[in-house]
Design an enzyme around this catalytic site. Structure first.
Site, PDB file in Angstrom:
ATOM      1  N   ARG A 172      14.065 -15.555  14.188  1.00  0.00           N
ATOM      2  CA  ARG A 172      12.978 -16.039  15.044  1.00  0.00           C
ATOM      3  C   ARG A 172      12.619 -17.489  14.742  1.00  0.00           C
ATOM      4  O   ARG A 172      11.590 -17.987  15.191  1.00  0.00           O
ATOM      5  CB  ARG A 172      11.749 -15.141  14.871  1.00  0.00           C
ATOM      6  CG  ARG A 172      11.934 -13.751  15.459  1.00  0.00           C
ATOM      7  CD  ARG A 172      10.806 -12.811  15.061  1.00  0.00           C
ATOM      8  NE  ARG A 172      10.843 -11.545  15.786  1.00  0.00           N
ATOM      9  CZ  ARG A 172      11.640 -10.537  15.490  1.00  0.00           C
ATOM     10  NH1 ARG A 172      12.468 -10.633  14.459  1.00  0.00           N
ATOM     11  NH2 ARG A 172      11.626  -9.423  16.199  1.00  0.00           N
TER      12      ARG A 172
ATOM     13  N   TRP B  35     -23.879  17.733  14.878  1.00  0.00           N
ATOM     14  CA  TRP B  35     -24.254  16.452  14.286  1.00  0.00           C
ATOM     15  C   TRP B  35     -23.108  16.003  13.376  1.00  0.00           C
ATOM     16  O   TRP B  35     -22.789  16.668  12.395  1.00  0.00           O
ATOM     17  CB  TRP B  35     -25.545  16.576  13.464  1.00  0.00           C
ATOM     18  CG  TRP B  35     -26.772  16.676  14.301  1.00  0.00           C
ATOM     19  CD1 TRP B  35     -27.350  17.806  14.794  1.00  0.00           C
ATOM     20  CD2 TRP B  35     -27.593  15.592  14.739  1.00  0.00           C
ATOM     21  NE1 TRP B  35     -28.461  17.507  15.527  1.00  0.00           N
ATOM     22  CE2 TRP B  35     -28.645  16.142  15.518  1.00  0.00           C
ATOM     23  CE3 TRP B  35     -27.541  14.209  14.568  1.00  0.00           C
ATOM     24  CZ2 TRP B  35     -29.635  15.368  16.098  1.00  0.00           C
ATOM     25  CZ3 TRP B  35     -28.525  13.433  15.162  1.00  0.00           C
ATOM     26  CH2 TRP B  35     -29.556  14.002  15.912  1.00  0.00           C
TER      27      TRP B  35
ATOM     28  N   CYS C 101       0.819  -1.216   0.000  1.00  0.00           N
ATOM     29  CA  CYS C 101       0.000   0.000   0.000  1.00  0.00           C
ATOM     30  C   CYS C 101       0.850   1.262   0.000  1.00  0.00           C
ATOM     31  O   CYS C 101       0.376   2.341  -0.373  1.00  0.00           O
ATOM     32  CB  CYS C 101      -0.917   0.018   1.222  1.00  0.00           C
ATOM     33  SG  CYS C 101      -2.067  -1.368   1.316  1.00  0.00           S
TER      34      CYS C 101
ATOM     35  N   TYR D 218     -17.823  15.202  20.207  1.00  0.00           N
ATOM     36  CA  TYR D 218     -18.067  16.496  19.565  1.00  0.00           C
ATOM     37  C   TYR D 218     -17.244  17.589  20.219  1.00  0.00           C
ATOM     38  O   TYR D 218     -17.149  17.687  21.445  1.00  0.00           O
ATOM     39  CB  TYR D 218     -19.548  16.894  19.649  1.00  0.00           C
ATOM     40  CG  TYR D 218     -19.748  18.379  19.431  1.00  0.00           C
ATOM     41  CD1 TYR D 218     -19.550  18.933  18.165  1.00  0.00           C
ATOM     42  CD2 TYR D 218     -20.065  19.222  20.492  1.00  0.00           C
ATOM     43  CE1 TYR D 218     -19.677  20.304  17.968  1.00  0.00           C
ATOM     44  CE2 TYR D 218     -20.209  20.591  20.306  1.00  0.00           C
ATOM     45  CZ  TYR D 218     -20.006  21.131  19.042  1.00  0.00           C
ATOM     46  OH  TYR D 218     -20.119  22.476  18.844  1.00  0.00           O
TER      47      TYR D 218
END
Length: 463
Positions: A75, A443, A48, A435
């Site tokens: 690992r 809203w 990406c 908010y």
């Protein structure tokens, strides 16, 4: 002492190496041997990030690698680079591997007790004249990204054509614009971003045009034009020609499942592998698959879909590794959430588009609402358009799409949570969201659209 079980992984990126790492953490080294084959030069990387590397925003390729082969080996995971699996023998529990850098291309078999298929996806590459000419690039792996950068840095590229206006297409258009190229995007559909409904895609097109990106829709590419030196010199549609020193293919991807198909493993309608909730390939107790090569359950439609995203791949790999390592985990499904941007325009969607809802027989109301990213009186409040789909009669949220500037993209997450929970638009409108004027109007924009949709649902029920 009993011989160690062997876990073989095909593919060294998100799903495969996430599975290997998780299984390694849960098991003792003497109990589980892990062998991973990767045909490229890198492991555990962020594909990406390639457009941002191309655009000069990040360094690459090393900065895009989350864990190197050496780190994995430290690992206890035996990673073999430039090793391509050419055949899966299901009955014999073995895979055939070609060492790509070895002379003669000799192949040998490796047995497995558990097999993890993480072969990813491949870019769509249409069969047309000139498609393999130097200067034509797909963008899927770090090797692809490196080849693209070599073209950009090794030659003078003033004009570029991007074929396809999906996520990769618009992100690469931005990257090439940042490098000073004159960019033309050719899209055969009605609007860019087929992952949005056309009315929302139109907003993306208008913004791209405003940014100086020439976006041509209804453009069916017929040929890649080449010069006397064999390199790309432009792209021809059925009605026009567009000069370019560089062409990027952004036509989307398809599951890379040739090996699985040849082995007789079950595939879905898109060609992706079919798995159960544990990410085990259906009908095969010791074969697992995850990432861009699988189809996933869409929690909204109830059908399987191919949704190639690194977020899914990493989670699915964790599930596979947990199960092979002796634990228990499942991958319940997705709602199809994705976010992208082109320059300062943010684009997001989750759930179903109108066409997808119609395809599965859902009846719905579609509502679009205009809002702002902050309180209207607060500095730098930017416009935002939110579209939601609500099921008729029930009011269940079916999907949401958002197009706007700063602060638009990640707002889709609240809709994604609501979809996963099966909430109605009325419930979404009543959510206790955060908010303050610098962050949102009283809203929230998603709630503005949900509130409008809830009113439409109620009015339709009263008629």
């Amino acid at each position: 002492m009993a011989a160690a079980r062997r876990m073989v992984v095909i593919g060294g990126d998100a799903a495969g190496m996430s599975a290997a790492s998780r299984a390694r953490r849960l098991s003792k080294r003497g109990e589980l041997e892990i062998l991973a084959f990767e045909r490229g030069h890198f492991t555990s990387y962020s594909a990406c990030g390639i457009p941002y590397w191309a655009g000069g925003l990040v360094n690459g390729p090393d900065d895009l690698v989350a864990r190197t082969p050496e780190a994995h080996r430290g690992r206890g995971i035996d990673v073999r680079l430039r090793s391509e699996v050419t055949k899966i023998d299901v009955a014999g529990q073995r895979v055939r591997v070609r060492e790509l850098d070895a002379s003669g291309g000799a192949e040998r078999w490796h047995g497995f007790d558990d097999l993890v298929i993480g072969t990813g996806a491949r870019p769509r590459r249409p069969d047309m004249p000139g498609i393999d000419a130097p200067g034509v690039h797909g963008v899927q792996t770090l090797d692809d990204g490196r080849a693209l950068l070599e073209t950009l840095e090794g030659r003078t590229v003033e004009r570029a054509v991007v074929v396809g206006a999906g996520y990769i297409g618009v992100e690469m258009a931005e990257a090439l614009t940042r490098r000073g190229c004159r960019v033309t995007v050719l899209e055969r559909g009605e609007q860019p971003m087929a992952t949005l409904d056309p009315d929302m895609g139109r907003l993306v097109r208008e913004a791209m045009t405003g940014l100086g990106i020439d976006t041509v829709t209804g453009a069916e590419v017929a040929e890649v034009l080449t010069g006397e030196d064999g390199r790309v010199r432009g792209v021809a549609t059925k009605v026009s020609e567009y000069p370019a020193e560089l062409v990027v293919l952004g036509l989307g991807v398809v599951p890379e499942t040739r090996l699985a198909r040849e082995a007789g493993l079950p595939l879905g309608a898109s060609g992706g592998l079919l798995t159960d909730l544990a990410m085990r390939v259906r009908g095969h107790a010791n074969i697992w698959a995850g990432g861009d090569c699988v189809e996933v359950l869409d929690l909204v439609s109830g059908r399987t879909r191919h949704i190639p995203l690194g977020t899914h791949a990493n989670k699915q790999g964790q599930v596979i590794g947990t199960n092979i390592g002796g634990g228990y985990a499942t991958f319940p499904g997705v709602v199809g959430t994705a976010v992208s941007k082109v320059c300062d325009l943010e684009i997001a969607r989750t759930g179903l588009l109108e066409a997808q809802a119609e395809e599965v027989g859902l009846r719905f109301h579609a509502v679009t609402a205009e809002s702002t990213s902050r309180a209207g009186y607060y500095p730098d409040a930017r416009p935002m358009t939110v579209k939601v789909l609500a099921e008729r009669r029930t009011g269940r949220l079916l999907g949401a799409q958002i197009v706007g500037r700063e602060g638009a993209g990640k707002r889709v997450d609240s809709a994604a949570v609501a979809l996963t929970a099966g909430m109605t638009v009325e419930q979404v409108a009543s959510l206790d969201l955060g908010y303050a004027p610098p962050f949102s109007p009283v809203w929230d924009p998603v709630q503005v659209a949900a509130r409008k949709a809830a009113a439409v649902v109620r009015e339709a029920a009263d008629r």
